[in-house]
Enzyme design. Structure first.
Site, PDB file in Angstrom:
ATOM      1  N   SER A 166       0.815  -1.213   0.000  1.00  0.00           N
ATOM      2  CA  SER A 166       0.000   0.000   0.000  1.00  0.00           C
ATOM      3  C   SER A 166       0.851   1.266   0.000  1.00  0.00           C
ATOM      4  CB  SER A 166      -0.937   0.002   1.214  1.00  0.00           C
ATOM      5  OG  SER A 166      -0.182  -0.014   2.417  1.00  0.00           O
ATOM      6  N   CYS A 215       2.211  -6.105   9.829  1.00  0.00           N
ATOM      7  CA  CYS A 215       2.067  -5.122   8.754  1.00  0.00           C
ATOM      8  C   CYS A 215       3.480  -4.786   8.312  1.00  0.00           C
ATOM      9  CB  CYS A 215       1.339  -3.871   9.253  1.00  0.00           C
ATOM     10  SG  CYS A 215       1.361  -2.488   8.082  1.00  0.00           S
ATOM     11  N   CYS A 234       1.977  -6.927   1.666  1.00  0.00           N
ATOM     12  CA  CYS A 234       0.927  -6.197   2.379  1.00  0.00           C
ATOM     13  C   CYS A 234       0.046  -7.217   3.086  1.00  0.00           C
ATOM     14  CB  CYS A 234       0.099  -5.372   1.392  1.00  0.00           C
ATOM     15  SG  CYS A 234      -1.304  -4.515   2.130  1.00  0.00           S
TER      16      CYS A 234
END
Length: 264
Positions: free
Chosen positions: A11, A181, A73
């Site tokens: 992202s 993450c 991601c």
């Protein structure tokens, strides 16, 4: 042997932590990196939006004639069905779950991730497939990604924000914490300081890089060159991306190209 590049996408800047590990393990490969800086963060978006974004990015990667794609991601990994795509995909979330299950001694694992990843319970499901007796405690830390995208990952506000987010997990007696993450390794030093030396911090990208290497060796797809190159593409802001990329990769990033990803 296969000289086609490996695709890596995220992202935003977080996937650069994965690219760094890939380059360390597979320095001879060429890489195509895409950061969706226009639409970051993904963590609070709907499942439908994330699936649409993934489809667009994978269409772009096909155009680049990649031999495999690393989904750097966790949020995307948590919602898409990999079997729907005709390209070889590597999943950072699965690698993180396997690493954590291997490291834990007291069978108490913490996971910090985006809201969407936590809600999917993907880490818990993947860890319990390996060992159903492991307790998994998840915590969404949605404030982390915006801080990291702004380059504030080692700032006083990062420490304050992380202290609040990690307080609950510190009380659970976990011995392993997954950075669920790919942005979060940029805050690893802050997180390690808060959690203390008795908690193993797991960066899923380490195992993921070796998974990719094992696959390329098995299929005889390694690039024969000694030193590869990386090309960078973004959908939005370049400035913070370039700054973070240069800091992480330790080299000057000259050419970051803008892509209108929505046309894919």
């Amino acid at each position: 042997m296969d000289s086609r590049p490996i695709g890596v996408f995220d992202s935003g800047v977080g996937g650069l932590t994965v690219l760094k590990r890939l380059v360390e393990v597979l320095p001879g490969e060429d890489y195509i990196y895409f950061g969706d800086t226009k639409r970051v963060p993904y963590g609070d978006r709907s499942e439908e939006e994330i699936k649409k974004f993934a489809k667009q990015i994978l269409n772009f990667m096909r155009e680049q004639k990649v031999k495999a794609v690393v989904i750097a991601c966790n949020t995307t990994c948590a919602v898409i069905n990999k079997s729907e795509y005709d390209v070889v995909l590597f999943d950072v979330l699965k690698a993180g779950a396997e690493s954590a299950a291997l490291y834990t001694i007291n069978k108490k694992i913490g996971v910090i991730a985006t809201t969407r990843t936590v809600e999917s319970k993907s880490y818990e499901k993947n860890i319990k497939i390996i060992d159903k007796n492991i307790e998994v405690y998840q915590k969404a830390c949605p404030e982390f990604v915006p801080l990291i995208e702004k380059g504030l990952y080692n700032s006083p506000i990062a420490y304050e924000t992380a202290s609040k987010c990690l307080k609950e997990l510190k009380e659970k007696d976990i011995d392993t914490l997954v950075l669920g993450c790919t942005h979060y390794p940029l805050m690893a030093s802050v997180i390690e300081e808060i959690m203390g030396e008795n908690v193993k911090i797991v960066d899923p990208a380490i195992k993921l890089a070796y998974d990719v290497k094992d696959y390329l060796l098995k299929k005889d797809l390694l690039n024969p060159q000694i030193r590869g190159k990386a090309e960078f593409f973004v959908s939005g802001d370049k400035d913070n991306f370039i700054k973070t990329a240069e800091m992480l990769l330790g080299e000057k990033i000259e050419n970051v190209l803008h892509v209108d990803i929505e046309k894919y």
